[in-house]
Every structure is written in structure tokens, then in C-alpha cells.
Design a protein around this motif. Sequence first.
Motif, PDB file in Angstrom:
ATOM      1  N   ILE A   1       0.856  -1.184   0.000  1.00  0.00           N
ATOM      2  CA  ILE A   1       0.000   0.000   0.000  1.00  0.00           C
ATOM      3  C   ILE A   1       0.892   1.233   0.000  1.00  0.00           C
ATOM      4  O   ILE A   1       1.953   1.233   0.623  1.00  0.00           O
ATOM      5  N   PRO A   2       0.457   2.275  -0.688  1.00  0.00           N
ATOM      6  CA  PRO A   2       1.227   3.516  -0.639  1.00  0.00           C
ATOM      7  C   PRO A   2       0.996   4.228   0.693  1.00  0.00           C
ATOM      8  O   PRO A   2      -0.008   3.974   1.392  1.00  0.00           O
ATOM      9  N   LEU A   3       1.892   5.129   1.037  1.00  0.00           N
ATOM     10  CA  LEU A   3       1.809   5.866   2.282  1.00  0.00           C
ATOM     11  C   LEU A   3       0.474   6.602   2.415  1.00  0.00           C
ATOM     12  O   LEU A   3      -0.120   6.638   3.499  1.00  0.00           O
ATOM     13  N   GLY A   4      -0.041   7.155   1.320  1.00  0.00           N
ATOM     14  CA  GLY A   4      -1.324   7.869   1.362  1.00  0.00           C
ATOM     15  C   GLY A   4      -2.468   6.969   1.798  1.00  0.00           C
ATOM     16  O   GLY A   4      -3.362   7.395   2.536  1.00  0.00           O
TER      17      GLY A   4
ATOM     18  N   VAL B   1       5.749   6.772  -2.916  1.00  0.00           N
ATOM     19  CA  VAL B   1       5.663   7.084  -4.338  1.00  0.00           C
ATOM     20  C   VAL B   1       6.048   8.543  -4.529  1.00  0.00           C
ATOM     21  O   VAL B   1       6.001   9.338  -3.590  1.00  0.00           O
ATOM     22  N   ASP B   2       6.394   8.891  -5.736  1.00  0.00           N
ATOM     23  CA  ASP B   2       6.809  10.248  -6.076  1.00  0.00           C
ATOM     24  C   ASP B   2       5.622  11.200  -5.991  1.00  0.00           C
ATOM     25  O   ASP B   2       4.639  11.043  -6.721  1.00  0.00           O
TER      26      ASP B   2
ATOM     27  N   GLN C   1      -6.333  11.159  -3.312  1.00  0.00           N
ATOM     28  CA  GLN C   1      -4.919  10.908  -3.026  1.00  0.00           C
ATOM     29  C   GLN C   1      -4.604   9.421  -2.946  1.00  0.00           C
ATOM     30  O   GLN C   1      -3.661   8.941  -3.566  1.00  0.00           O
ATOM     31  N   GLY C   2      -5.382   8.680  -2.147  1.00  0.00           N
ATOM     32  CA  GLY C   2      -5.103   7.255  -1.969  1.00  0.00           C
ATOM     33  C   GLY C   2      -5.216   6.461  -3.257  1.00  0.00           C
ATOM     34  O   GLY C   2      -4.356   5.631  -3.566  1.00  0.00           O
ATOM     35  N   GLU C   3      -6.284   6.719  -4.004  1.00  0.00           N
ATOM     36  CA  GLU C   3      -6.466   6.019  -5.283  1.00  0.00           C
ATOM     37  C   GLU C   3      -5.324   6.343  -6.245  1.00  0.00           C
ATOM     38  O   GLU C   3      -4.784   5.436  -6.902  1.00  0.00           O
ATOM     39  N   SER C   4      -4.963   7.617  -6.307  1.00  0.00           N
ATOM     40  CA  SER C   4      -3.885   8.027  -7.207  1.00  0.00           C
ATOM     41  C   SER C   4      -2.572   7.373  -6.811  1.00  0.00           C
ATOM     42  O   SER C   4      -1.842   6.852  -7.660  1.00  0.00           O
ATOM     43  N   GLU C   5      -2.275   7.393  -5.512  1.00  0.00           N
ATOM     44  CA  GLU C   5      -1.034   6.761  -5.060  1.00  0.00           C
ATOM     45  C   GLU C   5      -1.053   5.257  -5.333  1.00  0.00           C
ATOM     46  O   GLU C   5      -0.035   4.683  -5.721  1.00  0.00           O
TER      47      GLU C   5
ATOM     48  N   LEU D   1       1.680   3.530  -7.640  1.00  0.00           N
ATOM     49  CA  LEU D   1       2.487   2.438  -7.075  1.00  0.00           C
ATOM     50  C   LEU D   1       2.337   1.163  -7.903  1.00  0.00           C
ATOM     51  O   LEU D   1       3.321   0.459  -8.148  1.00  0.00           O
ATOM     52  N   THR D   2       1.123   0.866  -8.338  1.00  0.00           N
ATOM     53  CA  THR D   2       0.889  -0.312  -9.176  1.00  0.00           C
ATOM     54  C   THR D   2       1.801  -0.278 -10.399  1.00  0.00           C
ATOM     55  O   THR D   2       2.426  -1.285 -10.754  1.00  0.00           O
ATOM     56  N   ASP D   3       1.895   0.885 -11.019  1.00  0.00           N
ATOM     57  CA  ASP D   3       2.758   1.042 -12.188  1.00  0.00           C
ATOM     58  C   ASP D   3       4.230   0.960 -11.795  1.00  0.00           C
ATOM     59  O   ASP D   3       5.015   0.266 -12.447  1.00  0.00           O
ATOM     60  N   LYS D   4       4.586   1.655 -10.723  1.00  0.00           N
ATOM     61  CA  LYS D   4       5.990   1.729 -10.288  1.00  0.00           C
ATOM     62  C   LYS D   4       6.590   0.355 -10.015  1.00  0.00           C
ATOM     63  O   LYS D   4       7.727   0.078 -10.405  1.00  0.00           O
ATOM     64  N   ILE D   5       5.821  -0.513  -9.343  1.00  0.00           N
ATOM     65  CA  ILE D   5       6.373  -1.820  -8.967  1.00  0.00           C
ATOM     66  C   ILE D   5       5.902  -2.936  -9.893  1.00  0.00           C
ATOM     67  O   ILE D   5       6.143  -4.109  -9.626  1.00  0.00           O
ATOM     68  N   ASN D   6       5.216  -2.539 -10.985  1.00  0.00           N
ATOM     69  CA  ASN D   6       4.721  -3.501 -11.963  1.00  0.00           C
ATOM     70  C   ASN D   6       3.888  -4.595 -11.286  1.00  0.00           C
ATOM     71  O   ASN D   6       4.112  -5.795 -11.486  1.00  0.00           O
TER      72      ASN D   6
END
Length: 162
Positions: A31-34, A63-64, A79-83, A87-92
Motif C-alpha cells: 500500500i502507498p503511504l497515502g 511514491v513520487d 490521493q489514496g487512489e492516485s497513489e 504504485l501499481t505502475d511503479k512496482i509492476n
Amino acid sequence: MIVVADTTPIISLLKIKRLDLLNKLFGDIQIPLGVFEELTRNPDFTDESEEISHCSFIQIQSVDGREVSLFRKATGLDQGESEALVLTDKINADLVLLDEIKARQVAKAIGFNIMGTIGILKTAYNEMFITADEIRMAVETLRSTGRHIGEKVFSALLETLD
């Protein structure tokens, strides 16, 4: 399998006291921090906050912020959905857990594999981690707590049970 979760499926599973299903089905959840902050900063959910804070299979990722800000502006997601999608894209990731319709539409347009709370329950049932009676009780609990899941989706799940 790499799985990222947004806030809503986690809250729904907390409401029915079956957060364990995520671990049983997918192992560690990213999960992202958001999302973590959404789950832990609401004073109305202190018990849930404690459970998330001490959950060994939920891993918090950063995430950035600039990328998330741009993504939010482009999509109108929170925010949470976007993060979660960044993140899904970042870590494939192989799968992203989302319930909100707009977030699901954006994720689908990007090409991500999506599952929501109902999909989690259905998969857990198919894997025999939850019984039909437990699902029926879970659906009643989710309905009574005002979870944002359409009645048609609840009905479709109940129709698949033996």
C-alpha cells in the motif's frame, strides 16, 4: 504475485473482520503511504488503525509526490487512489485492489488487473477460505455499514454461492 491495495477494500475487510483473507489469497500486500494514512488517521477508526499499524503482511511503499499530483490532476481521483495506481505502475504489480468506480475505470484504461471487495470474497470462497454463510453475513455487515458497493454487485455475489 505483487498486489497493491487502495483504502476501500481494506476498510471493507476490516468491517467484516476478515483482513486475513488478503494474506491468505495474496501473501504480502503493498500500500502507498497515502493509503496507510487514510487507514490510520481517522479518529473514528482507532481499532482498525491499530490493526493496520501492526499488520505484518501489509507493506507501506512511498511514491513520487509530483507524479501523484500530476496523476490526480489528470484523473480527478483522490490521493489514496492516485497513489495506489502510481504504485501499481511503479512496482509492476500483478493486481490492484479497488472498489470505487472511477478508479476502476482509470485502472482498466491503463491496463491494470483489478479486483474489488466482492472479487476478494468470491475468490476466498472459491479457495474455501470463507463459507457461503460467512459471505452472507459479510454482505449484511457491509450493507449496514454503508460500504460503497452497488446492490447489483452484492446480489450477483450471493447468486454464485452454493
